[in-house]
Design an enzyme around this catalytic site. Structure first.
Site, PDB file in Angstrom:
ATOM      1  N   SER A 160      -9.724   2.187   2.353  1.00 23.77           N
ATOM      2  CA  SER A 160      -8.929   2.997   1.731  1.00 23.77           C
ATOM      3  C   SER A 160      -7.910   1.897   0.980  1.00 23.77           C
ATOM      4  O   SER A 160      -7.385   2.485  -0.341  1.00 23.77           O
ATOM      5  CB  SER A 160      -8.012   4.018   2.228  1.00 23.77           C
ATOM      6  OG  SER A 160      -7.207   3.217   3.460  1.00 23.77           O
TER       7      SER A 160
ATOM      8  N   LYS B 254       0.994  -1.260  -0.035  1.00 28.76           N
ATOM      9  CA  LYS B 254      -0.048  -0.060   0.110  1.00 28.76           C
ATOM     10  C   LYS B 254       0.970   1.329  -0.045  1.00 28.76           C
ATOM     11  O   LYS B 254       1.881   1.162   0.576  1.00 28.76           O
ATOM     12  CB  LYS B 254      -0.909   0.306   1.274  1.00 28.76           C
ATOM     13  CG  LYS B 254      -1.876   1.190   1.290  1.00 28.76           C
ATOM     14  CD  LYS B 254      -2.947   0.775   2.253  1.00 28.76           C
ATOM     15  CE  LYS B 254      -3.856   2.032   2.650  1.00 28.76           C
ATOM     16  NZ  LYS B 254      -5.013   1.878   3.702  1.00 28.76           N
TER      17      LYS B 254
ATOM     18  N   SER C 299     -10.183   0.037   6.707  1.00 36.65           N
ATOM     19  CA  SER C 299      -9.336  -0.145   5.390  1.00 36.65           C
ATOM     20  C   SER C 299      -8.600  -1.316   5.124  1.00 36.65           C
ATOM     21  O   SER C 299      -8.207  -1.665   3.925  1.00 36.65           O
ATOM     22  CB  SER C 299      -8.340   1.086   5.088  1.00 36.65           C
ATOM     23  OG  SER C 299      -9.111   2.257   5.015  1.00 36.65           O
TER      24      SER C 299
HETATM   25  N1  GLN Z   1     -13.227   4.553   5.564  1.00 40.47           N
HETATM   26  C1  GLN Z   1     -12.783   4.904   7.062  1.00 40.47           C
HETATM   27  C2  GLN Z   1     -12.354   6.323   6.624  1.00 40.47           C
HETATM   28  O1  GLN Z   1     -12.412   7.094   5.820  1.00 40.47           O
HETATM   29  C3  GLN Z   1     -11.445   4.189   7.215  1.00 40.47           C
HETATM   30  C4  GLN Z   1     -10.265   4.363   6.591  1.00 40.47           C
HETATM   31  C5  GLN Z   1      -9.188   3.372   7.154  1.00 40.47           C
HETATM   32  O2  GLN Z   1      -9.355   2.647   7.701  1.00 40.47           O
HETATM   33  N2  GLN Z   1      -8.000   4.219   6.819  1.00 40.47           N
HETATM   34  O3  GLN Z   1     -11.699   7.077   7.552  1.00 40.47           O
END
Ligand code: GLN
Length: 497
Positions: A152, A77, A176
């Site tokens: 994400s 990532k 994410s």
């Molecule tokens: N979707 C969540 C957010 O927008 C979690 C994102 C994540 O785990 N980095 O914050």
């Protein structure tokens, strides 16, 4: 070969049926063939990957002792630093930045001989649930290219589902790793907070961020987990204790006598019927395997989402202050006359996307004097209540379970103009981060509503990560014997390629 599990690839490498250079080349060829449609990668490090692979092959030829995944390729990532390799966190503000050091996760991967193919797409600074917030375009779900791969870490999950890589690294602040795993029919694990070092992970919300393994099987995730986890003195929140024995747990294939707690508040209204039915069927598999199902109640989980969207943006507003155009990435508006403050302002205006700005504003507001107690302070109190809910629930059950997300993969564009609808994806994953416990998502079938993968979430108490692997491994084996083939073999968009 590329459709095998990482463990099967590792076995073939150990038996010298294939070299790491050949295996890496097969994946680079696959990336060349399909990534123009999937867009899982932001950067492919062809030469670097092949030279890492050649080094592993040389060590193997010399009879050196190698890690269990040595020579197997992986997708990283783009939020994790790798020395000399472009790292953007999906943001324009970091365009062209090449970190001068390896994150601890990358050092551990390298020490294990795991070959890093390249960097995967993500929502900017890991803020989002669809990868649509990337400054570099959206990643497409290999099951249906018109749908989101989750976020994400959509790029990491999509690379697995498209057979571009057998292993990937994700990070999970609110879901994410797990939500992208759920919507792509792959496995993703958020280890206990502090289980994997955050050194070199570009910070979003430091009290919630945790890196973890993404794979196509529970055992593969466990092998990768053990490769990256462990105490690191460079991360003050890293836990100085032995890594839970997750590989042995994933191989147990037995849940007799274990109590599985279904979280009442995470499986009722708001969950698609198809998600519910696959979840219920998976529970029956666990019962058939000898587990006992109990219902547990976590009444404060209802407030987790609201509290998260105060705590995470607050921490982000502070963490993202370092992107000031002076030290990293792009600089805009520096005409020789403008002052530093003016240049910072212009750079941040141009460099950050809409969602990141929304979070910075939200966080700055929540932390501002006069509002601090009402917003940030209250959210922290809710966090304590969530920790207490988990403690009570884990006194009644060995692991807790729920669907990973309320729906299957939605269409690209469907929620991009509605932040609240987007945030609601994380309703079942966020409590885990708030309490720092472990969470896994694994595929439990296709929704009868739309034929798309459904994720099953298993949560385990802090540093009891082995229990979620034990339950996940058992459930996966039961489902595999029912289906006769791994779930990804049913992915229609892939079958044509
Ligand atoms: N979707 C969540 C957010 O927008 C979690 C994102 C994540 O785990 N980095 O914050």
């Amino acid at each position: 070969m590329i459709r095998n599990s990482a463990s099967a690839m590792a076995e073939a490498l150990a038996k010298k049926e294939i070299t790491s250079v050949e295996l890496t080349q097969l994946h680079l060829d696959r990336i060349d063939a399909v990534d123009s449609q999937v867009h899982a990668f932001l950067h492919v490090d062809r030469e670097g990957a092949l030279s890492q692979a050649a080094a592993v092959d040389a060590k193997r030829a010399a009879g050196e002792k190698l890690g269990p995944l040595a020579g197997v390729p992986l997708a990283l990532k783009d939020v994790m630093t790798q020395k000399g390799i472009p790292t953007t966190a999906g943001s324009k503000i970091l365009e062209g930045w090449r970190p001068p050091y390896d994150s601890t996760v990358v050092s551990n991967l390298k020490a294990n001989g795991i070959v890093i193919l390249g960097k995967t797409n993500m929502d900017e600074f890991a803020m989002g649930s669809s990868t649509e917030n990337s400054a570099y375009g959206t990643t497409h779900n290999p099951w249906d290219l018109d749908r989101i791969p989750g976020g994400s870490g959509g790029g990491s999950a999509a690379s697995l589902a498209a057979f571009e890589a057998p292993l990937a690294i994700g990070t999970d602040t609110g879901g994410s790793i797990r939500q992208p795993a759920a919507v792509t029919g792959t496995v993703g694990v958020k280890p206990t907070y502090g289980g994997v070092s955050r050194y070199g992970l570009i910070a979003f919300s430091s009290s919630l961020d945790q890196a973890g393994p993404c794979a196509r099987t529970v055992l593969d995730a466990a092998l990768l987990h053990e490769a990256i986890a462990g105490y690191d003195k460079k991360d003050s929140t890293s836990i100085n204790a032995p890594v839970p024995a997750v590989v042995a747990a994933a191989k147990k294939l037995d849940v007799k006598g274990l109590k599985i707690g279904v979280v009442k508040e995470l499986s009722g209204d708001g969950y698609q019927a198809g998600v519910r039915s696959r979840f219920d069927e998976a529970l029956q598999e666990l019962v058939a395997a000898g587990a006992e199902i109990v219902e547990v109640s976590c009444p404060n989980f209802e407030y987790a989402l609201a509290a998260y969207y105060l705590i995470a943006p607050s921490e982000a507003s502070s963490n993202l202050a370092r992107f000031d155009s002076m030290r990293y990435g792009i600089r805009v508006g520096d005409d020789g006359n403008a002052g530093a403050e003016e240049v910072m302002k212009i750079t941040r205006e141009v460099g950050f996307g809409k969602e990141v700005k929304r979070r910075i504003i939200l966080g700055t507001y929540a932390l501002s004097s006069g509002y601090y107690d009402a917003y940030y302070g209250s959210a922290q109190k809710v966090r304590t209540l969530i920790v207490q809910d988990f403690a009570k629930a884990f006194a009644q059950a060995d692991v807790l379970v729920s669907p990973t997300c309320p729906t299957t993969a939605f269409k690209i564009g469907e929620k991009s103009d509605d932040p609240l609808a987007m945030y609601l994806n994380d309703i079942a994953t966020i409590p885990v981060n708030m309490a720092g416990v472990g969470g896994m998502s694994l595929p439990v079938g296709l929704s009868p509503d739309d034929g798309l993968p459904v994720g099953f979430q298993i949560m385990s108490a802090a540093m009891k990560d082995d229990l979620m692997y034990q339950v996940g491994g058992t459930l996966e084996a039961a489902l595999l014997s029912k289906w006769g083939a791994p779930i990804l073999s049913q992915a229609p968009a892939l079958a044509t390629k």
